[in-house]
Design a protein around this motif. Structure first.
Motif, PDB file in Angstrom:
ATOM      1  N   GLN A 142       0.797  -1.172  -0.017  1.00  0.00           N
ATOM      2  CA  GLN A 142      -0.072   0.069   0.028  1.00  0.00           C
ATOM      3  C   GLN A 142       0.980   1.112   0.054  1.00  0.00           C
ATOM      4  OE1 GLN A 142      -2.048  -1.399   3.782  1.00  0.00           O
ATOM      5  NE2 GLN A 142      -3.925  -1.232   2.525  1.00  0.00           N
ATOM      6  N   LEU A 143       2.111   1.118  -0.020  1.00  0.00           N
ATOM      7  CA  LEU A 143       2.935   2.244   0.132  1.00  0.00           C
ATOM      8  C   LEU A 143       3.466   2.655  -1.447  1.00  0.00           C
ATOM      9  CD1 LEU A 143       5.105   1.412   3.055  1.00  0.00           C
ATOM     10  CD2 LEU A 143       3.125   2.928   2.962  1.00  0.00           C
ATOM     11  N   SER A 144       4.116   3.798  -1.671  1.00  0.00           N
ATOM     12  CA  SER A 144       4.804   4.207  -3.049  1.00  0.00           C
ATOM     13  C   SER A 144       6.256   3.671  -2.925  1.00  0.00           C
ATOM     14  CB  SER A 144       4.655   5.671  -3.015  1.00  0.00           C
ATOM     15  OG  SER A 144       5.611   6.047  -2.090  1.00  0.00           O
ATOM     16  N   GLY A 145       6.849   3.645  -4.245  1.00  0.00           N
ATOM     17  CA  GLY A 145       8.113   3.054  -4.145  1.00  0.00           C
ATOM     18  C   GLY A 145       9.099   3.766  -3.221  1.00  0.00           C
ATOM     19  N   GLN A 147       8.388   5.312  -0.489  1.00  0.00           N
ATOM     20  CA  GLN A 147       7.947   5.058   1.020  1.00  0.00           C
ATOM     21  C   GLN A 147       8.627   3.642   1.339  1.00  0.00           C
ATOM     22  OE1 GLN A 147       3.840   5.685   0.525  1.00  0.00           O
ATOM     23  NE2 GLN A 147       3.861   7.795   1.366  1.00  0.00           N
ATOM     24  N   GLN A 148       8.317   2.492   0.318  1.00  0.00           N
ATOM     25  CA  GLN A 148       8.861   1.369   0.521  1.00  0.00           C
ATOM     26  C   GLN A 148      10.363   1.621   0.854  1.00  0.00           C
ATOM     27  OE1 GLN A 148       7.927  -1.688  -2.665  1.00  0.00           O
ATOM     28  NE2 GLN A 148       5.643  -0.687  -2.375  1.00  0.00           N
ATOM     29  N   LEU A 173      13.584   3.731  -8.252  1.00  0.00           N
ATOM     30  CA  LEU A 173      12.768   5.005  -8.188  1.00  0.00           C
ATOM     31  C   LEU A 173      12.895   5.995  -9.384  1.00  0.00           C
ATOM     32  CD1 LEU A 173      14.066   5.948  -4.680  1.00  0.00           C
ATOM     33  CD2 LEU A 173      12.109   4.695  -5.244  1.00  0.00           C
TER      34      LEU A 173
END
Lengths: 367, 269, 310
Positions: A142-145, A147-148, A173
């Motif tokens: 559920q996180l963006s790249g 954030q991951q 990224l």
């Protein structure tokens, strides 16, 4: 900045004559390196150069064929990865998809036998450090790249490793995020004081973040040094070519006097530069000249007297790249910053120009 | 007139063929389902909707026989599928997570052997084997045979899934101080769950459906649903058979649908 | 499904290599004991002497194979001439299986192609639709088929009600009924490999052919079919092989006249009338045929793979 080989007492990782072979293929050849404590150290090279193999050997995912690896004085190459106080940020993060962000970050501490409460408290702190506290209960998917990527960092830092290994962590990224993350990584390294070993094939990434860089190719170390040294004083053709852009000219050494070599460039041109060890008169060598250290003018302003005609101008945003065909000689690329346009005129294709060189810009290289 | 399509992928006649194909596949099942609700004593005439044959299955003269057969079928399928899934999960880990080794091709051949040998041959061979070692045929022989031929069916979705799970997850766990056992139970097994559930469900259905092998190794007196149905059908198709068939059909479809949605929901993440 | 049999998958990871033996041990034991050993035992039984109430006497004999291939006259004392009874049954089985394969191909190829050219998102749903009936009990499917095809069954009722025919078609107990039953049993084995290869097919090649003035059907014949040939061959073999040894469809839909290998073998083990060594021999012959076909398939797949890599 640490420019010299570190003292024994401050060595975090010592790679001692390490060789890695897969069957008949040699991935790493007698590699020796010392990485200082509290250093941002980068392994830089094209894919297949052995940089990831070396990193995975430090982490414990690859066996060492020959040689030793020391971590703060302790020999570690025979330890399994779960017994080494180093942690890795994986290229695709490898966040456990079935666990929440907090559980991911707390995992290492739990495996080390800390209480669940302690592990979760520490995980909370780490998430605060990477500014992801509000996502603590989400699943990684559920996180963006970006954030991951920060979760992966928090997870690897949570057990307070002695050394953090980063395997091309920014490659997934997009450009803008990648640039922002460079600063974040750098400041995170300063804040935590942990030694970072960073693997990348992106020279710009390496130059902007690292204290020291090890340039690798074909399983061998090509050059080790601070970013500036490597850029300005490449040791060989590979390094000069791989880091930044350069004019690589085939030359013959005419004579050497007083530490200066005079080189025949073809045509009627001769360039002089600092002599290097092992090169004597008559040797076929290369001259490397960075394009931004050349400039154009209508009349000659230096002693070298390179003359030619403009072949083409290429606009590349901040700079203009001019290709000049030297009279009776090779082509050479000159880079002019667009901010200098007030002071220097643009030469159109066909114009006759002089190519001038800053003092010390030409470097002699062997293959 | 509609415009002629120039879509290079489209061939006239392929859609009708697909419809024909689906009709051939589904029409018999739908017809039997409908007729299972027929109130008539005869299977030929339609006399209106009724649940009487479903009631008959549970309370009629043959109810005891079918109940016992259903119980045998269910318990055998449950034990066989559980055992086969466990064995297949371990085998898949050994095949896919334990590097290259000499016996790998041979092991794979052994695991897929039940798929290559025609069922009737497996049936004959198993019967002969039990006979030669003096094993009395009955519930246990059925169960053992089912465990063996369920293994490849459980193995396929499990190994497919395991190949899809990157080993960096386990490496990350090892890097974070987990032991190999912990990396297996805390990381690999949970990530494998969709494959393991699919494998279990397929093995369960395969066991539940098997007729030929069961028929050979069952011995006297022990029946599973398929052998009981086959015995009854030999005397002609009766309405209560259609009711049982419809219920079994529903069980299969429900299980396959669950398996489908598990794998689908998993692909999304 | 058997499609997975072609490859063992990769083994890049070696995380659990120390435990390898223990991980594989249960499958080795169970499968060698319950599949491999029985096949070996079956081979041995085929060379034993039959016991009259079923079972065997442990005495070496080639009588089973002799009975299969040799006709020795009414009193069994003449020299061997070829015995056609069983070869004919095998031949009929091959023929029936081939017809069922052709039927599956004719209907399965367009279906597989149609599914593979649907939007990517709904393709799994189509595949699911095709495979559902496979997971329904084979016995129930065959019984359903028989129910529909019966002389007084819904199909004949429908055809007579629409006035297309006056008398019911006799379908059950014909070759065609068996072929239809086999088609029904194994169709997904045809559709899935073809679907997989059409899905991998690069449609730019069809576009290139059309661009170079090929008609649609020429493109199908000259470009698409050669490209998906491995899938078609795999599908054909995956339908042909189980059809060859099938028991339920011929038994329930074919009747006595359309006896196939499966029924021949089954009869040898039924009650006291059977002949175990003969049944074992017939099963061995069937197994050998199938293994030869699968070897050809494996070689062909390997070659196709090599071709794709080159």
């Amino acid at each position: 900045m640490i420019n010299t080989t570190p003292e024994k007492s401050q060595i975090a990782v010592d790679i001692n004559h390490v060789t890695k072979r897969y069957g008949t293929f040699t991935a790493l050849q007698h590699m020796s390196l010392s990485i200082a404590d509290n250093e941002f150290f980068t392994l830089l090279g094209p894919s297949g150069c052995g940089k990831t193999t070396l990193l995975r050997m430090i982490a414990g995912f690859e066996d060492v064929t020959e040689g030793e690896i020391y971590l703060f004085g302790d020999e570690i190459e025979n330890l399994p990865p779960n017994k080494r106080p180093v942690n890795t940020v994986f290229q695709n993060y490898a966040l456990f998809p079935h666990m929440s962000v907090t559980d991911n970050v707390a995992f290492g501490l739990e495996m080390l036998g800390r209480s669940k409460a302690e592990a979760r408290t520490r995980a909370g702190e780490m998430l605060e450090l990477v500014q992801l506290s509000q996502f603590a209960n989400r699943k990684p998917s559920q996180l963006s790249g970006g954030q991951q990527q920060r979760v992966a960092l928090a997870r690897a830092l949570a057990p307070q490793p002695k050394v953090l290994l980063l395997d091309e962590p920014l490659s997934a990224l997009d450009l803008k995020l990648r640039q922002a993350m460079r600063y974040e990584l750098k400041s995170l390294q300063r804040e935590t004081g942990i030694t970072f070993i960073f693997v990348t094939h992106d020279q710009e990434e390496a130059l902007t973040m690292s204290d020291r860089i090890a340039v690798m190719s074909n399983g061998e170390l090509q050059q080790l040094g601070a970013a500036r040294d490597i850029y300005e004083a490449p040791h060989n053709v590979f390094v000069a070519n791989f880091i930044g852009e350069t004019n690589l000219l085939d030359v013959t050494v005419k004579h050497i006097t007083g530490g200066r070599a005079t080189c025949d460039l073809g045509g009627d041109y001769a360039l002089s530069c600092d002599a290097i060890d092992g090169v004597s008169a008559g040797a076929q060598v290369h001259l490397s000249v960075r394009p931004e250290r050349l400039y154009l003018s209508e009349t000659a302003t230096d002693a070298e007297g390179l003359e030619g005609r403009v072949r083409d101008n290429i606009f590349i945003g901040t700079d203009i790249q001019t290709i000049v065909a030297l009279n009776n000689g090779p082509e050479i690329i000159v880079r002019t910053s667009n901010s200098d346009r007030g002071s220097s005129r643009i030469f159109e294709p066909g114009n006759a120009v002089h190519v001038n060189m800053e003092a010390g810009a030409a470097r002699l290289l062997v293959d | 007139m509609t415009k002629r399509t120039h879509d290079i992928r489209r061939y006239p006649g392929f859609l009708p063929m697909t419809i024909l194909c689906l009709t051939l596949l589904y029409a018999p099942l739908i017809v039997v389902t409908i007729y299972s609700f027929n109130s008539s004593n005869s299977i030929t005439n339609w006399e209106g909707l009724s649940l009487r044959w479903y009631v008959d299955v549970f309370t009629g003269p043959e109810a005891e026989k079918f109940k016992r057969a259903a119980w045998n079928s269910f318990t055998i399928a449950l034990i066989a599928a559980t055992t086969a899934t466990t064995i297949a999960t371990l085998a898949a880990t050994g095949m896919i997570r334990a590097g290259q080794f000499k016996l790998r091709t041979l092991s794979f051949g052994l695991i897929s052997l039940p798929l290559m040998v025609p069922e009737i041959v497996t049936a004959v061979a198993t019967l002969i084997f039990f006979n030669s070692i003096g094993f009395v045929r009955g519930y246990t022989t059925i169960l053992l045979a089912h465990i063996a031929f369920c293994i490849p069916f459980a193995y396929m979705p499990i190994s497919a899934r395991m190949q899809g799970v990157e080993d960096t997850y386990e490496q990350a766990a090892l890097d974070l101080y987990a032991s190999k056992r912990q990396a297996f139970t805390k990381i690999l097994l949970p990530l494998m769950m969709p494959g393991i559930i699919s494998g279990f469900l397929l093995a369960f259905i395969i066991s539940l459906d098997d007729f030929i092998i069961t028929n050979f190794v069952k011995g006297a007196g022990v029946e599973t649903l398929p052998t009981a149905i086959f015995g009854a059908v030999k005397q002609g198709i009766k309405p209560n058979i259609m009711a049982i068939s419809t219920m079994l059909l529903a069980v299969s479809i429900i299980m396959v649908t669950i398996s489908y949605f598990i794998s689908k929901s998993d692909n999304k993440t | 499904m058997a499609a997975g049999a072609a490859s063992g998958g990769s083994a890049r990871s070696d995380t659990y290599k120390e435990a390898r033996t223990w991980l594989l041990m249960p499958s080795w034991i169970v499968l060698s004991l319950l599949v491999l050993a029985p096949v070996v035992m079956m081979l041995i039984y085929s060379f034993l002497t039959k016991e009259f109430r079923g079972g065997v006497i442990w005495e070496f004999s080639t009588a089973a194979y002799d009975q299969f291939f040799c006709s020795r006259g009414l009193f069994g004392d003449e020299p061997c001439s070829i015995e056609w009874t069983y070869i004919q049954i095998f031949w009929r089985s091959i023929w029936q299986a081939a017809a069922a394969t052709l039927l599956s191909l004719v209907i399965g190829f367009p279906t597989a192609y149609f599914i593979a050219t649907r939007p990517e998102k709904i393709r799994p749903l189509w595949v699911f639709l095709i495979t559902i009936p496979y997971w329904v009990n084979l016995l129930i499917r065959t019984v359903s088929m028989k129910f529909v095809l019966r002389d007084q069954g819904p199909l004949n009722d429908f055809l007579m009600a629409t006035g297309l025919i006056d008398d019911p078609l006799r379908i059950v107990n014909t070759n065609f009924a068996v072929q239809l039953g086999l088609f029904y049993s194994y169709l997904p084995f045809m559709v899935l490999p073809i679907y997989a290869s059409v899905e991998r097919y690069n449609f730019s090649m069809s576009e290139a052919a059309a661009d170079l003035y090929a008609s649609k059907w020429t493109t199908l014949r000259r470009i698409l079919l050669p490209a998906v040939k491995p899938g078609v061959i795999a599908g054909c073999i995956l339908v042909f092989v189980p059809s060859l040894g099938s028991f339920l469809a011929p038994d329930l839909l074919g009747g006595a006249k359309n006896f196939m290998i499966g029924s021949l073998i089954e009869e040898q083990f039924k009650g006291n009338a059977g002949n175990w060594p003969f049944g074992a021999a017939a099963a061995m012959i069937l197994l050998s045929m199938v293994l030869v076909i699968l070897m050809i398939l494996a070689r062909q797949q390997a070659r196709a793979q090599k071709g794709a890599e080159a």
